[in-house]
Write an enzyme that holds these catalytic residues in place. Structure first.
Site, short mmCIF file in Angstrom:
data_model
loop_
_atom_site.label_atom_id
_atom_site.label_comp_id
_atom_site.label_asym_id
_atom_site.label_seq_id
_atom_site.Cartn_x
_atom_site.Cartn_y
_atom_site.Cartn_z
N HIS A 4 -55.30 -35.65 1.50
CA HIS A 4 -55.35 -36.64 2.83
C HIS A 4 -56.96 -36.09 2.82
CE1 HIS A 4 -51.96 -38.87 3.38
NE2 HIS A 4 -51.38 -38.02 3.90
N ASP B 179 -69.71 -31.11 7.55
CA ASP B 179 -70.59 -29.95 7.95
C ASP B 179 -70.12 -28.65 7.69
OD1 ASP B 179 -71.99 -32.36 9.15
OD2 ASP B 179 -71.31 -31.89 11.18
N CYS C 35 -59.19 -39.97 0.66
CA CYS C 35 -59.57 -41.09 1.34
C CYS C 35 -60.91 -40.68 1.73
CB CYS C 35 -58.58 -41.72 2.59
SG CYS C 35 -57.25 -42.20 1.67
#
Length: 358
Positions: free
Chosen positions: A226, A259, A282
């Site tokens: 995911h 980040d 995704c």
């Protein structure tokens, strides 16, 4: 690690460009392409290239039966799998030595023919001739290391079916191309993999992949699971969102932000060390936040192919949302930690943002 920084006065470099007002977003450098290439290479020394399965605003499909991709029987376990991973593998099966344009065109055609609207993107730390060869290995005898993560989220809401299969198929693909040093993280209850893909283990996997990296090395990172987005917490994202990957224990440790990936996987790499990544999740288009970004839609691919037909190069466009100041800030934090405490301290500076949230 940080060998390229150690050969220069990194703080002087930052100060010089800040005084000149040469930082800022990539879209401020449209009239100074060479200047942007120089400054982004200073900020991110390694040669990093990433193919994502979709744009930031899109989802990437989990396919019930990857045999429809036409892969050979020994390519992997079959069954379910990720659309991006298997489009990549099928494209490489059709042409093992493609150009970047050829690879992305074939992936796009495979996905479109199968009814998927997701559009692959290619991002890079270097200005890249997209009509040049796609290759996952540098010339020479450098290390060939790969970190592979496949997460099905077994027993959880949003359980997936094909991500562990993707990990197995990608390992086969890389072994055929000379990779032999692997770290594999899956939630496979049958024992495939070295450990469970918790947030901490994924970050430690980044550490393992970059540790000891040097010029001439060929590194590879594949993620199937995911992906998501969360509110940007430092103001460097135009859309106000950080893209993320989601570890198996995300309810306890949270998501891994772009980040953190930048600090722990991208920025530690030295000059002339190559990292290639396939991100099958995704919202993954800019999950590495790199200086260059090419969207493989039909218009852009047509332009690249027209240039190729005319014998011309077609370089990857600047990522207009890439924040040079932010990259320099991250690099300066890590370099300062390196000066004060050496290699391990610099790595911990890169990881601190994630572990602080655990």
């Amino acid at each position: 690690f940080f060998s390229s920084f150690a050969r220069m006065n990194f703080f002087g470099f930052v100060e010089q460009y800040m005084e000149e007002g040469a930082g800022g977003k990539g879209n401020e450098f449209e009239e100074d392409q060479d200047g942007f290439a120089e400054k982004s290479a200073q900020a991110i020394p390694g040669d990093v290239r990433m193919i994502s399965g979709c744009k930031d605003a899109q989802t990437s499909a989990d396919v019930s039966n990857v045999q429809q991709f036409g892969l050979p029987e020994d390519a992997g376990p079959g069954g379910a799998g990720g659309a991006c991973t298997n489009a990549f593998l099928a494209a490489m099966e059709q042409n093992p030595n493609p150009s970047w344009t050829g690879l992305l065109r074939t992936m796009r055609n495979i996905l479109s023919d199968m009814g998927y609207s997701q559009i692959p993107e290619m991002s890079a730390s270097r200005r890249t001739d997209l009509n040049g060869p796609f290759e996952i290995q540098t010339e020479g005898d450098g290390q060939k290391k790969a970190l592979i993560v496949g997460i099905n989220y077994v027993g959880q809401q949003g359980e997936l079916r094909g991500c562990i299969n993707d990990a197995k198929s990608m390992k086969n693909f890389l072994e055929e191309r000379g990779f032999s040093d692997f770290r594999i993280l899956t939630d496979d209850d049958e024992g495939f993999g070295d450990d469970v893909p918790t947030g901490e283990n994924i970050i430690r996997g980044f550490n393992w992949l970059v540790e000891g990296a040097s010029a001439g090395d060929s590194l590879f990172f594949h993620y199937s699971g995911h992906g998501g987005s969360v509110r940007d917490d430092d103001g460097n994202e135009k859309d106000g969102k950080d893209e993320t990957i989601i570890p198996v224990d995300y309810r306890e440790c949270g998501q891994i932000r772009d980040d953190t990936i930048m600090k722990s996987l991208v920025m530690p790499l030295p000059d002339d060390c190559q990292l290639t990544s396939i991100m099958d999740c995704c919202h993954s288009g800019t999950v590495f936040d790199l200086p260059y970004l090419f969207t493989a839609n039909d218009d852009n691919l047509d332009g690249a192919e027209e240039a190729e037909g005319n014998g011309e190069s077609f370089t990857s466009p600047i990522n207009g949302n890439f924040d040079l100041n932010f990259a320099l800030k991250l690099g300066m934090q890590m370099f300062q930690a390196f000066q004060e405490g050496g290699y391990e301290a610099a790595l911990q500076a890169g990881l601190s943002g994630f572990f602080a949230n655990m």
